[in-house]
Design an enzyme around this catalytic site. Structure first.
Site, PDB file in Angstrom:
ATOM      1  N   TYR A   1      -1.390  -9.672   3.093  1.00  0.00           N
ATOM      2  CA  TYR A   1      -0.242 -10.515   1.863  1.00  0.00           C
ATOM      3  C   TYR A   1       0.621  -8.959   1.305  1.00  0.00           C
ATOM      4  CZ  TYR A   1       2.932 -12.568  -1.218  1.00  0.00           C
ATOM      5  OH  TYR A   1       4.150 -13.279  -1.367  1.00  0.00           O
TER       6      TYR A   1
ATOM      7  N   LYS B   1       1.862 -11.166   5.823  1.00  0.00           N
ATOM      8  CA  LYS B   1       2.572 -12.128   5.448  1.00  0.00           C
ATOM      9  C   LYS B   1       3.673  -9.963   4.750  1.00  0.00           C
ATOM     10  CE  LYS B   1       4.372 -14.898   1.464  1.00  0.00           C
ATOM     11  NZ  LYS B   1       3.901 -16.141   1.260  1.00  0.00           N
TER      12      LYS B   1
END
Length: 302
Positions: free
Chosen positions: A144, A172
């Site tokens: 992330y 992400k």
């Protein structure tokens, strides 16, 4: 890693990072959470993410985090859908322990692990952190990257190096915009590595640039339209994708007018899908005006 990543972890399409609904007395509303998970999959989401930022994971205690994971694992097991669980920590040893705990749920297909927040290691330190985690994790990692929360910007070369690590399936990507590094990364992805949009308002342009899908809080709402957008770009149907992408971006911008997931919870409660709009401190419930603005944007999508 024992299993081939491509076989166990489809990263295309829309993965919804579920909110954690609360009862009027402040407990986790497990039945509402289970219903939401089914609703997302029924509407066309590829997978579910448990214990992301949208779940207020920092505000849940250990037993509550286990309950959320258990509910989502049960639904994804029943539906044959991929489950990703937020895990990790700012310290590498603690992150290893967090990942090891995921073995309790065989339905977990991947772990969403944030670039170490606040610590701000050098890019080489971030790479060493994830190399260590990928080597011991029981499931593939989705990194992330959200520099406006972590305080750790990383250029395309550093992100590409992370994507080349064995055991890292994707990222992400929530860079806060689309700049030179975004274009450079998506223009030369490592083999077997996918990028998932993490900034909801930039979903459509990121898909156009080559992202495989998105992990999107606002996809709690109009889930089928988000799935339609991802499918349209995947098919190369720009004529269908562009206007839909603009409309969804307007709705997403309204949903993030106040800190996530406050507005989403307000809308979901207004729709009768969760028992309360409550969040946990330091978050405060969204204003009525923000909830109405999202409702209007949703009506415009119809």
């Amino acid at each position: 890693m024992a299993q081939d990543i491509a076989e166990v972890l489809p990263l295309h399409g829309i993965h919804v990072p579920l909110v954690t609904p609360f009862t009027s007395t402040g407990e986790v509303a497990a039945e509402a959470l289970e219903a939401l998970a089914h609703e997302m999959l029924d509407a066309g989401a590829t997978g579910i993410v448990a214990l992301g930022t949208t779940a207020e994971a920092a505000g849940l205690d250990e037993a509550e985090r286990d309950l959320v994971t258990e509910v989502c694992a049960r639904v994804c097991g029943e539906r044959g859908a991929p489950l990703t669980v937020g895990a990790g920590s700012g310290g590498t040893r603690a992150a290893e322990a967090s990942l090891a705990g995921l073995t309790r749920w065989p339905q977990v297909r991947a772990a969403l692990v944030t670039v170490p927040p606040f610590v701000r290691p050098a890019a080489a330190g971030v790479l060493a952190h994830f190399a260590r985690l990928a080597a011991v994790s029981p499931v593939p990692l989705i990194i992330y990257h959200i520099p406006y929360r972590t305080g750790q910007p990383l250029d395309a070369a550093a992100l590409r190096a992370l994507g080349s690590l064995p055991g890292v399936a994707g990222m992400k990507y929530a860079g806060g915009g689309i700049g030179e590094d975004t274009v450079a990364l998506l223009g030369d992805l490592p083999a077997g590595f996918e990028v998932l949009a993490g900034d909801d308002v930039y979903l459509s342009p990121l898909l156009a640039l080559g992202a495989a899908g998105g992990i999107l809080a606002s996809a709690h709402l109009a889930t089928g339209r988000f799935a339609e957008l991802a499918a349209a770009w995947r098919a190369g149907d720009a004529e269908r994708a562009r206007p839909l992408g603009h409309a969804l971006a307007r709705m997403s911008a309204a949903a993030f007018a106040e800190p996530n997931p406050t507005v989403l919870k307000g809308v979901l409660h207004a729709q009768g899908r969760i028992p309360t709009p409550d969040v946990r401190l330091p978050l405060l419930p969204a204003s009525e005006g923000s909830v109405k603005a999202v409702t209007a944007a949703l009506d415009a999508l119809a």
